[in-house]
Structures are given as structure tokens and as C-alpha cells.
Design an enzyme around this catalytic site. Structure first.
Site, PDB file in Angstrom:
ATOM      1  N   ARG A   1      15.055  40.867  92.306  1.00 53.19           N
ATOM      2  CA  ARG A   1      15.816  41.759  91.578  1.00 53.19           C
ATOM      3  C   ARG A   1      17.020  42.346  92.583  1.00 53.19           C
ATOM      4  NH1 ARG A   1      14.664  44.657  87.302  1.00 53.19           N
ATOM      5  NH2 ARG A   1      12.399  44.422  87.689  1.00 53.19           N
TER       6      ARG A   1
ATOM      7  N   HIS B   1      21.370  55.004  74.819  1.00 55.35           N
ATOM      8  CA  HIS B   1      19.877  54.538  74.450  1.00 55.35           C
ATOM      9  C   HIS B   1      19.710  55.109  72.941  1.00 55.35           C
ATOM     10  CE1 HIS B   1      15.506  53.777  74.781  1.00 55.35           C
ATOM     11  NE2 HIS B   1      15.347  54.974  74.263  1.00 55.35           N
TER      12      HIS B   1
ATOM     13  N   ASN C   1      24.468  54.922  80.461  1.00 52.88           N
ATOM     14  CA  ASN C   1      23.869  54.158  79.473  1.00 52.88           C
ATOM     15  C   ASN C   1      23.661  54.875  78.444  1.00 52.88           C
ATOM     16  OD1 ASN C   1      21.881  52.224  78.730  1.00 52.88           O
ATOM     17  ND2 ASN C   1      20.315  53.672  79.036  1.00 52.88           N
TER      18      ASN C   1
ATOM     19  N   GLY D   1      26.354  43.159  71.624  1.00 54.21           N
ATOM     20  CA  GLY D   1      27.461  43.709  72.154  1.00 54.21           C
ATOM     21  C   GLY D   1      28.246  44.634  71.000  1.00 54.21           C
ATOM     22  N   SER D   2      27.541  45.317  70.092  1.00 52.71           N
ATOM     23  CA  SER D   2      28.186  46.007  69.296  1.00 52.71           C
ATOM     24  C   SER D   2      29.045  47.496  69.845  1.00 52.71           C
ATOM     25  CB  SER D   2      27.399  46.523  67.810  1.00 52.71           C
ATOM     26  OG  SER D   2      26.417  47.269  68.368  1.00 52.71           O
TER      27      SER D   2
ATOM     28  N   ASP E   1      14.732  56.707  87.354  1.00 49.85           N
ATOM     29  CA  ASP E   1      13.846  56.373  86.263  1.00 49.85           C
ATOM     30  C   ASP E   1      14.570  55.695  84.953  1.00 49.85           C
ATOM     31  OD1 ASP E   1      12.097  57.685  87.867  1.00 49.85           O
ATOM     32  OD2 ASP E   1      12.000  59.514  86.871  1.00 49.85           O
TER      33      ASP E   1
ATOM     34  N   LEU F   1      17.586  48.093  86.694  1.00 50.22           N
ATOM     35  CA  LEU F   1      18.415  47.890  87.914  1.00 50.22           C
ATOM     36  C   LEU F   1      17.661  48.620  88.974  1.00 50.22           C
ATOM     37  CD1 LEU F   1      21.711  48.893  86.129  1.00 50.22           C
ATOM     38  CD2 LEU F   1      21.173  46.744  87.158  1.00 50.22           C
TER      39      LEU F   1
ATOM     40  N   VAL G   1      25.643  53.396  64.083  1.00 51.92           N
ATOM     41  CA  VAL G   1      26.957  54.230  63.840  1.00 51.92           C
ATOM     42  C   VAL G   1      27.139  55.172  64.634  1.00 51.92           C
ATOM     43  CG1 VAL G   1      27.990  55.441  61.885  1.00 51.92           C
ATOM     44  CG2 VAL G   1      26.678  53.455  61.314  1.00 51.92           C
TER      45      VAL G   1
HETATM   46  C1  GAR Z   1      21.717  49.757  71.201  1.00 48.35           C
HETATM   47  O1  GAR Z   1      20.823  49.986  70.025  1.00 48.35           O
HETATM   48  C2  GAR Z   1      21.432  50.504  72.488  1.00 48.35           C
HETATM   49  O2  GAR Z   1      21.240  51.780  72.337  1.00 48.35           O
HETATM   50  C3  GAR Z   1      20.147  49.710  72.770  1.00 48.35           C
HETATM   51  O3  GAR Z   1      20.235  48.227  72.613  1.00 48.35           O
HETATM   52  C4  GAR Z   1      21.352  48.269  71.480  1.00 48.35           C
HETATM   53  C5  GAR Z   1      22.378  47.374  71.989  1.00 48.35           C
HETATM   54  O4  GAR Z   1      22.921  46.697  70.590  1.00 48.35           O
HETATM   55  N1  GAR Z   1      19.711  50.016  74.381  1.00 48.35           N
HETATM   56  C6  GAR Z   1      18.631  50.250  74.924  1.00 48.35           C
HETATM   57  O5  GAR Z   1      17.378  50.186  74.077  1.00 48.35           O
HETATM   58  C7  GAR Z   1      18.540  50.613  76.237  1.00 48.35           C
HETATM   59  N2  GAR Z   1      17.452  51.231  76.665  1.00 48.35           N
HETATM   60  P1  GAR Z   1      24.306  46.246  70.935  1.00 48.35           P
HETATM   61  O6  GAR Z   1      24.299  45.030  72.090  1.00 48.35           O
HETATM   62  O7  GAR Z   1      24.760  45.999  69.675  1.00 48.35           O
HETATM   63  O8  GAR Z   1      25.291  47.202  71.615  1.00 48.35           O
END
Ligand code: GAR
Length: 225
Positions: free
Chosen positions: A68, A112, A110, A15-16, A146, A96, A175
Site C-alpha cells: 500500500r 460519502h 471525500n 465517475g458521476s 480513520d 489510503l 442528486v
Molecule cells: C458515490 O455514491 C460516493 O459517495 C461513493 O461511491 C459512489 C461513487 O459514484 N463513495 C463511497 O462510498 C466512499 N466511501 P461515482 O463514481 O458515480 O461518483
């Protein structure tokens, strides 16, 4: 001040990115607020972050559903019950279904950890290092059916160093993620984002400017903190 956009944030773990959004929303001038945090895992650290900020949380464990579709439907109900306007996936590690994605079309985003369309899916940093790319980064995008695909709202590029390990690279990309996600939410909340031919266009015609928020990070769009 105008009504703040109500965010529903879906998480699965640390959850950062959620924390970056909590911090942004703590500023009364930020045009969004978090109405609900949902985790599909009861032990997600992000739930503690939300509780500390007095944000309502729900745990909807995917393992408790036969399909799902039923899981997605429970998510949908929780988000609607909280009158959510915009759903933000923040490290939500469940796919989803098409129906959910359709129901939240252009209201579901989202983050990524790569410069999409490169390195969709998992293990992005390992794959970036294996491929020998000199730049990687992160992307905030609208979600389409997708995986890790859809109109790009903002990207930040992060140089790959010869000495990088997946962990060191992930830390620097993170960051950038923490700067990009609040920026994307702000633009949407301020109604500056439109989608033309499935591409994001900023209404005020913002042009690329770099570097912006760190010596090693550039963004494709101007970021107003
Ligand atoms: C983050 O790096 C996010 O970009 C990635 O998961 C991490 C979650 O970190 N998401 C994916 O890879 C989605 N395809 P967080 O829980 O500290 O925010």
C-alpha cells in the site's frame, strides 16, 4: 480572476461525482480547475468523462504494487507532478495509508453516501434501509486516518421513502452528492473554510438554510451555485 485551485480527483469507477466537478469547473467563474484524474482501475468510466473534457488522466493500478505504501507513494508523486492543491476522492474505493493522509492533511476531501458518522463503509443504502432511518443523505468531509471520518464540510439530508430500494435511494442521494461536492470545493477554493478543533467553520458565518436545491433535499449550509 484569481488563480484557480488545482484539483486532483481520484476515482475507481462510474465517475458521476467527477462529472459534477467537471461541469462546475467548466464555468470560468468557478474558482477551481481539474489538473488530473487518477483511477486505480483502467476500465473506470470516469476516465472517459475526463478524456471527453480534455483533462489529463493517469491509471495507477494498485495491483502493480507490492505494498500500500508504494501505491500511495505513486499516487502522491502523480498528484505533486500535476501541482495539485486539493485532492478529491470521488468514489475512490481504496484505503489510503496514514502517511498519504498526513501528507495531504486538510488538502484531501471525500464524499460519502450517508449522513456521517452514520453508516461508514460500504453498502450504506442497504444498511440505512435495514436500520429504518427516515433520513439519510451524503457528506463531504476532510479525510483523517480513520475510514469515512473527518471534519464535515457539507451534508445534505434525503428522506427515505417506504417504497425505497437500495437503488432508488442511491439515485436520490446521488442528486444531493452532485450538488454538495462542487459546493464544498467552491468554499475551500474561496478560502472560506477553516478548521477549528477539527471542525469546519465557514469564515463568513453562513448559517443553515433549508430546503435549498431540490424539494426533497436539505443542506446544513447555504449553497451558492
Ligand atoms: C458515490 O455514491 C460516493 O459517495 C461513493 O461511491 C459512489 C461513487 O459514484 N463513495 C463511497 O462510498 C466512499 N466511501 P461515482 O463514481 O458515480 O461518483
Amino acid at each position: 480572476m484569481a488563480r484557480r485551485l488545482k484539483l486532483g480527483i481520484l476515482i475507481s469507477g462510474r465517475g458521476s461525482n467527477l462529472q459534477a466537478l467537471i461541469d462546475a469547473c467548466a464555468d470560468p467563474g468557478f474558482p477551481a480547475e481539474i489538473a488530473l484524474v487518477v483511477s486505480n482501475k483502467a476500465d473506470a468510466k470516469g476516465l472517459e468523462r475526463a478524456a471527453t473534457a480534455s483533462i489529463p488522466t493517469r491509471v495507477i493500478d494498485h495491483r502493480g504494487f507490492a505494498s500500500r505504501t508504494e501505491f500511495d507513494s505513486a499516487l502522491n508523486d502523480a498528484l505533486n507532478d500535476a501541482a495539485v492543491d486539493l485532492v478529491c476522492l470521488a468514489g475512490f474505493m481504496r484505503l489510503l495509508g496514514a502517511e498519504f493522509v498526513r501528507a495531504w492533511h486538510d488538502r484531501l476531501i471525500n464524499i460519502h453516501p450517508s449522513l456521517l458518522p452514520a453508516f461508514r463503509g460500504l453498502h450504506t443504502h442497504e444498511r440505512a434501509l435495514e436500520a429504518g432511518v427516515k433520513l439519510t443523505g451524503c457528506t463531504v468531509h476532510f479525510v483523517r486516518a480513520d475510514v469515512d471520518n473527518g471534519p464535515i464540510i457539507v451534508q445534505a439530508a434525503v428522506p427515505v421513502l417506504d417504497t425505497d430500494t437500495p437503488d432508488s435511494l442511491a439515485a436520490r442521494v446521488l442528486v444531493a452528492e452532485h450538488a454538495c461536492y462542487p459546493a464544498a470545493v467552491r468554499w475551500i477554493a474561496e478560502d472560506r473554510v477553516s478548521i477549528v478543533d477539527d471542525r469546519v467553520v465557514l469564515r463568513d458565518g453562513s448559517t443553515p438554510e433549508a430546503p435549498v436545491f431540490s424539494p426533497c433535499v436539505t443542506t446544513t449550509r447555504r449553497y451558492t451555485p
